[in-house]
Write a protein that holds these residues in place. Sequence first.
Motif, PDB file in Angstrom:
ATOM      1  N   GLU A  57       0.852  -1.452   0.017  1.00  0.00           N
ATOM      2  CA  GLU A  57      -0.090   0.068  -0.025  1.00  0.00           C
ATOM      3  C   GLU A  57       0.873   1.108  -0.026  1.00  0.00           C
ATOM      4  O   GLU A  57       2.034   1.180   0.684  1.00  0.00           O
ATOM      5  CB  GLU A  57      -0.858  -0.153   1.469  1.00  0.00           C
ATOM      6  N   THR A  59       0.147   5.726  -0.452  1.00  0.00           N
ATOM      7  CA  THR A  59      -0.693   6.930  -1.112  1.00  0.00           C
ATOM      8  C   THR A  59       0.409   8.062  -1.202  1.00  0.00           C
ATOM      9  O   THR A  59       0.322   8.384  -2.684  1.00  0.00           O
ATOM     10  CB  THR A  59      -1.497   7.640   0.131  1.00  0.00           C
ATOM     11  N   ARG A  60       1.170   8.668  -0.454  1.00  0.00           N
ATOM     12  CA  ARG A  60       2.370   9.749  -0.978  1.00  0.00           C
ATOM     13  C   ARG A  60       3.093   9.145  -2.279  1.00  0.00           C
ATOM     14  O   ARG A  60       3.471   9.666  -3.198  1.00  0.00           O
ATOM     15  CB  ARG A  60       3.163   9.899   0.104  1.00  0.00           C
ATOM     16  N   HIS A 139      14.236   3.139   1.788  1.00  0.00           N
ATOM     17  CA  HIS A 139      13.107   4.007   1.213  1.00  0.00           C
ATOM     18  C   HIS A 139      13.845   5.245   0.693  1.00  0.00           C
ATOM     19  O   HIS A 139      13.749   6.330   1.159  1.00  0.00           O
ATOM     20  CB  HIS A 139      11.814   4.381   2.055  1.00  0.00           C
ATOM     21  N   PRO A 279       7.279  11.073   8.299  1.00  0.00           N
ATOM     22  CA  PRO A 279       6.998  10.372   6.725  1.00  0.00           C
ATOM     23  C   PRO A 279       5.568  10.311   6.337  1.00  0.00           C
ATOM     24  O   PRO A 279       5.257  10.393   5.144  1.00  0.00           O
ATOM     25  CB  PRO A 279       7.806   9.235   6.538  1.00  0.00           C
ATOM     26  N   GLY A 280       4.776  10.083   7.295  1.00  0.00           N
ATOM     27  CA  GLY A 280       3.348   9.611   6.800  1.00  0.00           C
ATOM     28  C   GLY A 280       3.378   8.186   6.512  1.00  0.00           C
ATOM     29  O   GLY A 280       4.192   7.604   6.094  1.00  0.00           O
ATOM     30  N   PRO A 281       2.212   7.606   6.453  1.00  0.00           N
ATOM     31  CA  PRO A 281       0.844   8.179   7.145  1.00  0.00           C
ATOM     32  C   PRO A 281       1.210   8.024   8.685  1.00  0.00           C
ATOM     33  O   PRO A 281       1.802   7.393   9.153  1.00  0.00           O
ATOM     34  CB  PRO A 281      -0.229   7.051   6.850  1.00  0.00           C
TER      35      PRO A 281
HETATM   36  N1   CP Z   1       5.967   8.017   3.161  1.00  0.00           N
HETATM   37  C1   CP Z   1       5.470   7.015   2.669  1.00  0.00           C
HETATM   38  O1   CP Z   1       6.081   6.156   2.046  1.00  0.00           O
HETATM   39  O2   CP Z   1       3.858   7.116   2.349  1.00  0.00           O
HETATM   40  P1   CP Z   1       3.196   6.183   1.705  1.00  0.00           P
HETATM   41  O3   CP Z   1       3.103   4.775   2.363  1.00  0.00           O
HETATM   42  O4   CP Z   1       1.855   6.769   1.677  1.00  0.00           O
HETATM   43  O5   CP Z   1       3.641   6.264   0.265  1.00  0.00           O
END
Ligand code: CP
Length: 328
Positions: A57, A59-60, A139, A279-281
């Motif tokens: 999963e 989003t960003r 990452h 970094p989110g979420p």
């Molecule tokens: N920071 C980050 O990797 O967010 P996502 O999982 O939404 O891509």
Amino acid sequence: MINSIRGRNLLTLNELSDTAILEVLDTAELFVEVNQRTIKKVPALKGRVVASLFFEESTRTRLSFETAAKRLSADVLSLAVASSSVKKGESLRDTIATIDALGIDAVVMRHQSSGAAHQVGGYVPHVRVINAGDGLHQHPTQGLLDVFTVRQVLAERAHAKGSETGKELFTGLRVLIVGDIRHSRVARSDIAAYTALGAEVRVAAPGTLLPASLEEWSVRVVDDFDEALEWADVVGVLRLQRERGTGSFVPSLAEFTETFGLTSERARRLRPHSIIMHPGPMNRGVEIDSAVADSPAAVIERQVSNGVPIRMAALYLTVTGTPEEKTS
Ligand code: CP
């Protein structure tokens, strides 16, 4: 060490020199201007094809990579893994071979297995591979956008543009990373990026959320989180990764918040200039209070925005460049 990602795969920040990292940041700075235009498009990757493969999963990262590729005029093949033949048991190797047969120049891949992006690099050596997060490993573009964001903030305070500065803004910068270090690929990439640029990194976490071995990491574990907050110029809060079973590494979420959460009360210890990142979420109310995440000291939305120019730079440099020799 590698002094440029031009023409290379981007799998980890561990092998990148300060020169290589600064080249990405300076290139991203040029793309910031493109993202501010009414027509946010340049022809740098016109006719090239970027495959976007997210087995986990996101989003960003996914949206910003696909936005980045489109703003460079590349064609984007976006695989919906959940409704693809992966669900019929097709292997990673066969999936990549199938996509490669369509004619691609780059693969952006997130995968739950550490090392999966490296594996794909071996399957399609003629294609550039960018790791968008692999298991507990790395990452890289998150690490790059994090140091890019810090450089922007520090440069603005110094009334300069980021690209007018070298690594001096990072020399001696005090960075505290707190939370689930054990399961965090973001922590691994952030530590590599900050230390390459000359910052001092410390980590704060319950013993159960530290990796088994910290020897090869150039970081110190802090004894007292509250005291470390008074030391830090930058505080990077990590997400408690409940999908990786992190909940079982702490007695309770409430106890984790009590001891290592960046609560409003604890945030009062921060120095006035401190920068708060995530970094989110986010798990609001667990690793960070909403009031802290939404405070002026937090740059969390700016981190998301910077994902686009950083990923434009990563795609542009890796796809169009010619590799140089490794220096050491
Ligand atoms: N920071 C980050 O990797 O967010 P996502 O999982 O939404 O891509």
